[in-house]
Scaffold this motif. Structure first.
Motif, PDB file in Angstrom:
ATOM      1  N   PRO A  95     -37.567 -44.698 -46.200  1.00  0.00           N
ATOM      2  CA  PRO A  95     -38.375 -45.522 -47.103  1.00  0.00           C
ATOM      3  C   PRO A  95     -39.752 -45.817 -46.509  1.00  0.00           C
ATOM      4  O   PRO A  95     -39.877 -46.093 -45.309  1.00  0.00           O
ATOM      5  CB  PRO A  95     -37.556 -46.809 -47.254  1.00  0.00           C
ATOM      6  N   ALA A  96     -40.780 -45.775 -47.334  1.00  0.00           N
ATOM      7  CA  ALA A  96     -42.140 -46.035 -46.862  1.00  0.00           C
ATOM      8  C   ALA A  96     -42.269 -47.429 -46.278  1.00  0.00           C
ATOM      9  O   ALA A  96     -43.046 -47.660 -45.343  1.00  0.00           O
ATOM     10  CB  ALA A  96     -43.128 -45.837 -48.012  1.00  0.00           C
ATOM     11  N   SER A  97     -41.503 -48.383 -46.810  1.00  0.00           N
ATOM     12  CA  SER A  97     -41.590 -49.767 -46.351  1.00  0.00           C
ATOM     13  C   SER A  97     -41.142 -49.926 -44.908  1.00  0.00           C
ATOM     14  O   SER A  97     -41.474 -50.915 -44.259  1.00  0.00           O
ATOM     15  CB  SER A  97     -40.742 -50.666 -47.251  1.00  0.00           C
ATOM     16  N   ARG A  98     -40.374 -48.967 -44.413  1.00  0.00           N
ATOM     17  CA  ARG A  98     -39.851 -49.080 -43.047  1.00  0.00           C
ATOM     18  C   ARG A  98     -40.555 -48.159 -42.057  1.00  0.00           C
ATOM     19  O   ARG A  98     -40.243 -48.195 -40.869  1.00  0.00           O
ATOM     20  CB  ARG A  98     -38.353 -48.751 -43.042  1.00  0.00           C
ATOM     21  N   ARG A  99     -41.478 -47.359 -42.515  1.00  0.00           N
ATOM     22  CA  ARG A  99     -42.089 -46.369 -41.623  1.00  0.00           C
ATOM     23  C   ARG A  99     -42.842 -47.013 -40.460  1.00  0.00           C
ATOM     24  O   ARG A  99     -42.677 -46.620 -39.311  1.00  0.00           O
ATOM     25  CB  ARG A  99     -43.028 -45.452 -42.416  1.00  0.00           C
ATOM     26  N   ASP A 100     -43.694 -48.001 -40.768  1.00  0.00           N
ATOM     27  CA  ASP A 100     -44.461 -48.650 -39.699  1.00  0.00           C
ATOM     28  C   ASP A 100     -43.540 -49.351 -38.715  1.00  0.00           C
ATOM     29  O   ASP A 100     -43.766 -49.319 -37.497  1.00  0.00           O
ATOM     30  CB  ASP A 100     -45.458 -49.641 -40.299  1.00  0.00           C
ATOM     31  N   LEU A 101     -42.508 -49.998 -39.231  1.00  0.00           N
ATOM     32  CA  LEU A 101     -41.563 -50.694 -38.355  1.00  0.00           C
ATOM     33  C   LEU A 101     -40.843 -49.718 -37.440  1.00  0.00           C
ATOM     34  O   LEU A 101     -40.714 -49.954 -36.229  1.00  0.00           O
ATOM     35  CB  LEU A 101     -40.554 -51.467 -39.208  1.00  0.00           C
ATOM     36  N   LEU A 102     -40.390 -48.609 -38.001  1.00  0.00           N
ATOM     37  CA  LEU A 102     -39.677 -47.623 -37.197  1.00  0.00           C
ATOM     38  C   LEU A 102     -40.599 -46.959 -36.188  1.00  0.00           C
ATOM     39  O   LEU A 102     -40.220 -46.752 -35.031  1.00  0.00           O
ATOM     40  CB  LEU A 102     -39.051 -46.573 -38.119  1.00  0.00           C
ATOM     41  N   ARG A 103     -41.832 -46.646 -36.604  1.00  0.00           N
ATOM     42  CA  ARG A 103     -42.788 -46.043 -35.670  1.00  0.00           C
ATOM     43  C   ARG A 103     -43.052 -46.975 -34.496  1.00  0.00           C
ATOM     44  O   ARG A 103     -43.044 -46.556 -33.329  1.00  0.00           O
ATOM     45  CB  ARG A 103     -44.096 -45.745 -36.401  1.00  0.00           C
TER      46      ARG A 103
END
Length: 452
Positions: A95-103
């Motif tokens: 999900p795009a909403s989690r990309r920054d968090l995961l990165r």
């Protein structure tokens, strides 16, 4: 096949003593690494990228270092082959909403990750796909096998190797200097060794005492770390470099001298020792190697309030020249200044100076603004902090100054639970004030400096 076990290179000794002090049973878990990222705005074939990582691993001996033994005087070896350490994550699959968090989570882990010293490899490459034509390449290397300069070399060679693998560029040219030649011991006779040891004994004893910065009243957490940055005006930089040329010194030495002058003016102490590091890449071709080549030097000077700024520069220049002329490994210096060194080990190099000054490698520049970046050093599980260990952890958190490679900013590294943030801001403001004073009135006395 594997080459025979050997002792550490001289340039690795200081860092090994340091990590052994804070994680004696397994220094690899300390997370004492060099780390850097690069963004590639292109699509990437993961299989070709993996092959490129293998090419770079085969090219640089330091990337294949593993430990045969871990202890006060460890042994290392360099296998001919080692499995390339690549991890690939496609962030576009979630999900795009989690990309920054995961990165952020992945990169945060990589920055301070642990390494298996005996099994290796002691470095890692992470490839993050953030869009079909956009990738982040992150490299992490245990500090014992690489200095700050090495991350730039690794990223550059990795890009070139990938281009060669995909037919977009030529193969990497042969290295001009071998790792063995770059880390070979200097050939000194007994008389030269005695003169060198006497120089350090005379220069560093009595050993530096506790740092006199203002302390915070809160309960200290000895593992806390923070960095507070501040820009240096662009107009000031060009004038400072011109002034350095007029004084026949490098900009690095001018910025070092300014920090020494500031500390003397702030504390009122006539004698201070600054620790710093030289690149250790003087041999032609050494700039193209991955490895730990830095040499620590300790610059001891005595200045009173009547010393002028320009005289202070001259004292730092002379002290630095003598320190470099008498370059020695950490254990050689430690044995010269501390007769009980071997019985007290691990005895880290941070006991040899009052404060640390460093010019960041080109790819490791600290932030140029006044943002504060907080983190927590990893205290290995089961480590007990007795009085001696607590003192060393606190010493590790003493304020030190890092100047950007491009000189556009400076930052203070410090323990925020021991040293107040306001004192660090005052130090950064005072540092820029000294830099300005060097240009406005280099003949004024240190005792007459107007500091924030």
């Amino acid at each position: 096949m594997s080459r025979g076990a050997s002792r550490l290179a001289r340039s690795q000794e200081a860092l090994w003593e340091f990590v052994s002090c804070f994680a004696p049973s397994d220094p690899g878990v300390l997370g004492y690494n060099v780390f850097e990222t690069a963004t590639w705005n292109e699509s990437i074939d993961v299989n070709s990228f993996r092959s490129a990582v293998g090419d770079v691993c085969a090219r640089h001996d330091a990337l294949r270092i593993v430990f045969d033994s871990v202890g006060i005087d460890p042994l290392i070896r360099i296998p001919d082959r080692i499995e390339p350490p690549l991890a690939f994550t496609d962030l576009t699959a979630g999900p795009a909403s989690r990309r920054d968090l995961l990165r952020g989570s992945i990169l945060g882990y990589e920055r301070g990750r642990a390494f298996d010293l005996r099994g290796g490899p002691l470095w890692s490459v992470v490839l993050l796909r953030t869009a079909p034509d956009r990738h982040i390449v992150a490299v992490t290397l245990f500090h014992l096998i690489a200095d700050g300069w090495s991350t730039g070399v690794l990223l550059r060679d990795l890009r070139a190797a990938y281009r060669a693998r995909t037919g977009a560029g030529p193969a990497l040219p042969p290295l001009k200097l071998s790792y063995a030649a770059a880390t070979a011991d200097p050939d000194l006779g007994p008389a030269d060794r005695r003169r060198r040891d006497e120089f350090w004994r005379r220069t560093l004893t009595p050993l530096p005492d506790e740092w006199p910065f203002e302390r915070s009243p809160q309960q200290p957490d000895v593992t806390a770390e923070a960095t507070l940055g501040r820009p240096i005006e662009a107009g000031l930089i060009g004038r400072l470099h011109a002034f350095a040329r007029s004084q026949r010194i490098t900009p690095f030495l001018l910025y070092l001298a300014a920090y020494r002058i500031l500390l003397g003016a702030r504390t009122g102490r006539p004698r201070l020792v600054l620790g710093t590091a030289t690149a250790g890449r003087d041999e032609p071709g050494a700039e193209d190697l991955v490895g730990q080549f830095t040499n620590n030097v300790y610059v001891a000077t005595t200045m009173g309030p009547e010393t002028t700024l320009v005289e202070g520069i001259g004292l730092v220049r002379a002290a630095m020249y003598e320190a470099v002329r008498h370059t020695a490994s950490f254990t050689e210096i430690a044995r010269a200044v501390n007769p009980g060194f071997d019985a007290m080990r691990p005895w880290p190099f941070l006991l040899l100076y009052h404060s640390w000054f460093q010019s960041a490698a080109p790819t490791n520049d600290p932030p140029p603004d006044r943002r504060e970046h907080r983190s927590r050093a990893r205290k290995p599980a089961g480590t007990t902090l007795d009085e001696h260990t607590t003192r060393l952890w606190a010493k590790r958190g003493e304020p030190g100054l890092v100047v950007r490679h491009d000189r556009r900013g400076a930052s203070m590294n410090y323990n925020p639970t021991i040293y107040p943030r306001a004192a660090m801001l005052e130090t950064l403001d005072g540092y820029t004030a000294v830099l300005s004073a060097l240009l406005d009135d280099p003949d004024q006395r240190i005792g007459d400096l107007k500091l924030p």
